[in-house]
Design an enzyme around this catalytic site. Structure first.
Site, short mmCIF file in Angstrom:
data_model
loop_
_atom_site.label_atom_id
_atom_site.label_comp_id
_atom_site.label_asym_id
_atom_site.label_seq_id
_atom_site.Cartn_x
_atom_site.Cartn_y
_atom_site.Cartn_z
N THR A 166 0.89 69.46 -23.62
CA THR A 166 2.88 69.46 -23.79
C THR A 166 2.95 70.45 -23.94
O THR A 166 2.38 71.60 -23.97
CB THR A 166 2.71 68.46 -25.30
OG1 THR A 166 1.68 68.79 -26.09
CG2 THR A 166 2.07 67.14 -24.98
N GLY B 154 -1.66 69.77 -28.12
CA GLY B 154 -3.28 69.18 -28.77
C GLY B 154 -3.45 67.79 -28.85
O GLY B 154 -5.02 67.45 -28.59
N GLY B 155 -2.75 66.95 -27.82
CA GLY B 155 -2.80 65.47 -27.74
C GLY B 155 -3.54 65.64 -29.28
O GLY B 155 -2.72 65.21 -30.23
N ASN B 156 -4.51 64.20 -29.17
CA ASN B 156 -4.81 63.65 -30.57
C ASN B 156 -5.72 64.60 -31.58
O ASN B 156 -5.69 63.98 -32.57
CB ASN B 156 -5.92 63.00 -30.21
CG ASN B 156 -7.61 63.25 -29.20
OD1 ASN B 156 -7.23 64.65 -29.17
ND2 ASN B 156 -8.34 63.05 -29.20
N ARG B 157 -5.28 65.34 -31.01
CA ARG B 157 -5.61 66.66 -32.37
C ARG B 157 -4.94 67.69 -33.01
O ARG B 157 -5.08 68.02 -33.69
CB ARG B 157 -6.34 68.39 -31.66
CG ARG B 157 -7.45 67.56 -31.47
CD ARG B 157 -8.70 68.43 -30.31
NE ARG B 157 -8.58 68.76 -28.95
CZ ARG B 157 -7.70 67.72 -27.93
NH1 ARG B 157 -8.22 66.88 -27.55
NH2 ARG B 157 -7.32 68.82 -26.76
N ARG C 37 -1.64 79.46 -25.85
CA ARG C 37 -0.64 79.40 -24.57
C ARG C 37 0.50 80.38 -24.51
O ARG C 37 1.42 80.01 -24.04
CB ARG C 37 -0.35 77.74 -25.36
CG ARG C 37 -1.50 76.90 -25.31
CD ARG C 37 -0.92 75.59 -25.38
NE ARG C 37 -1.67 74.46 -25.48
CZ ARG C 37 -2.09 72.82 -25.12
NH1 ARG C 37 -0.79 72.60 -24.26
NH2 ARG C 37 -3.11 72.52 -25.11
#
Length: 528
Positions: free
Chosen positions: A352, A429-432, A520
């Site tokens: 993302t 970072g998604g689920n993190r 990033r």
């Protein structure tokens, strides 16, 4: 705790630059506050403004809007569209996202996540109905001030005239090649190989689609030729595409370390982030910040507790009855404090992008956009990649697949306010994501250092019974974590650990400082 530095670039407006060994640089909060006394641009001393994002071109275009009198919302629309062109692997018009807007007279959250189609026959699709374009139009019509056509033009220019590819995009194309490569993607893979860093990428088809949106509004995307192209590629009906609806929600609001915290409501995970922050405060986790193994194990414990609560109780509010503000109350947190929680297991792609904008009036926008995985499904039509958001549904419970539904997401754009200080922050970072943001805010609110310095420190995250770290931990620390039931693995991918972008406005000094994540390509600018 050990820290490492990244760095390659020198950011404007910094007298003393914090060097970090990767891609992207940002200024140290303390150094800029104490040392940089710059004159405001041609608009005079009417206020300060800034932009923090994961690509310098997006930051530059956002700053132009603010300099010329546009609002944070105007700049957010420009930044969103530009990121979809120059950081096309992480977000774009084939995806969706969410935008938190906090000003003196409004607190709102716009949810333009992808939705499941109603008309699918016997198949279960992976591609959701994209919400990005509808979201930008709704935000503009209700909160923007400049003409939408003007706000789209920078993105059109970068698509039509091209931009210099950075090493982040080249690397992402290389890593994704086994999954997405086809002859249709020759502009990204000239001669079958990823376009090289420094080469100019021109996206003619995307420019054509953006011009259609510029001329016809969202209707040019959700109806007509673009909609037919989406329908054919994604196997989504034209009725589903035309019927997409933006959701307007109240932000979740709570208190942490004396800050008023505004964060993203379900199906986003602001509740989970705020629960973790409040658990860290109640359990006094910061006391062990200099004892690596203990600090990590306590962070893992509160992650398990909050993630279990998320799994049990959170989902699309149109399908799930819940009270998110109750779930971040002191009373509720006290009931959670002594729970154990299950092993961390729910997955979500980290692909993302996040940005933060503050304008002269003090309005803050904190926004996260996504395609889910990098390049989404890899399916490409009308100049853009289509998301694979529907893979984030579970097989049962509140996050099970249903027509018209939005899946749960770990994205958590957030704003904190206290005594004249305003912080806008978020991360991919998604689920993190909650695990990435909690230690950073825990350290910052306890005065451990500048936000930039804390973002530069090495990170750790948890999944199942494993701690993933950016650096090799000592045998002593690993053995202690092992005794606490945690395996330790070093992860070499910087993007795995997020890309935190943030701005801080100190109204007492009328100064904006920021932070950008070199993992990033993150950077930031302010006019003062």
């Amino acid at each position: 705790m050990n820290s490492f530095k990244w760095g390659k670039k020198i950011i404007l407006f910094c007298l003393i630059v914090s060097l970090m060994g990767g891609i992207g640089v940002s200024c140290s909060f303390n150094k800029i506050k104490d040392s940089v006394k710059q004159k405001i641009d041609s608009m005079g001393d009417k206020g300060t403004y800034g932009v923090s994002a994961s690509h310098p071109l997006a930051v530059e275009e956002g700053m132009k809007v603010l300099k010329n009198g546009g609002s944070a919302v105007d700049a957010a629309i420009v930044v969103s569209y530009v990121l979809g062109v120059v950081e096309l692997h992480a977000s774009g018009i084939g995806g969706g996202g969410g935008m938190l807007i906090i000003s003196k007279d409004k607190e709102t959250f716009i949810d333009y996540r992808e939705t499941t189609p109603y008309f699918t026959g016997n198949q279960k699709p992976h591609i959701g109905v994209p919400g990005f374009v509808a979201g930008m139009e709704y935000i503009h019509d209700n909160y923007g001030s400049l003409p939408m056509g003007e706000l789209l033009q920078p993105a059109i220019n970068y698509a039509e005239k091209g931009f210099k590819v950075d090493d982040s995009l080249t690397m992402r194309l290389d890593l994704a090649k086994p999954r997405i490569y086809s002859d249709k993607l020759s502009i990204f893979y000239p001669n079958g190989e990823p376009i090289e860093t420094g080469e100019t990428l021109i996206q003619t088809d995307l420019a054509r689609t953006l011009k259609k949106i510029q001329k016809e509004g969202a209707k040019g995307f959700y109806e007509g030729g673009v909609a037919r192209a989406i329908s054919k590629t994604a196997k989504i009906s034209l009725e589903d595409i035309k019927g997409y609806k933006v959701e307007v929600r109240k932000p979740v609001k709570g208190n942490y370390m004396g800050y008023d915290v505004y964060t993203a409501p379900p199906p986003f995970s602001g509740v989970t982030l705020l629960q973790m922050l409040k658990l860290a405060e109640k359990k006094e986790v910061y006391k062990d910040v200099d004892h690596t193994a203990t600090y990590m194990s306590k962070m893992e414990e509160i992650s398990r507790i909050a993630y279990q609560d998320r799994k049990k109780n959170l989902g699309d509010p149109n399908y799930v009855n819940m009270d998110p503000n109750k779930m971040v109350s002191d009373k509720y947190i006290s009931t959670m404090k002594n729970e154990n929680g299950d092993a961390l297991s729910e997955a979500e792609h980290e692909s993302t992008t996040h940005f933060v904008i503050i304008d002269r009036d003090g309005t803050v926008v904190s926004s996260t956009n996504t395609l889910s995985n990098f390049f989404g499904t890899g399916k490409y039509t009308a100049g853009f990649f289509l998301n694979n958001q529907l893979q984030n549904f579970g097989s049962e419970g509140f996050n099970s697949y249903e027509p018209g539904k939005r899946s749960r997401t770990f994205m958590a754009p957030t704003v904190l306010k206290k005594d004249g200080e305003t912080i806008g922050i978020g991360s991919p970072g998604g689920n993190r994501i909650p695990q990435i943001l909690t230690p950073i805010l825990d350290k910052y609110t306890h005065g451990k250092g500048s936000l930039q310095d804390i973002i530069n420190e090495y990170r750790f995250t948890f999944e199942k019974n494993t701690a993933y770290t950016e650096i090799q931990l000592s045998s002593e620390v690993k053995n202690e974590l092992s005794r606490k039931g945690l395996n330790v693995k070093k992860k070499v991918s910087p993007a795995f650990f997020g890309g935190v972008q943030a701005l801080i406005k100190d109204e007492r000094d009328n100064v904006i400082t920021g932070a950008g994540d070199g993992r990033r390509n993150g950077t930031w600018k302010s006019n003062k």
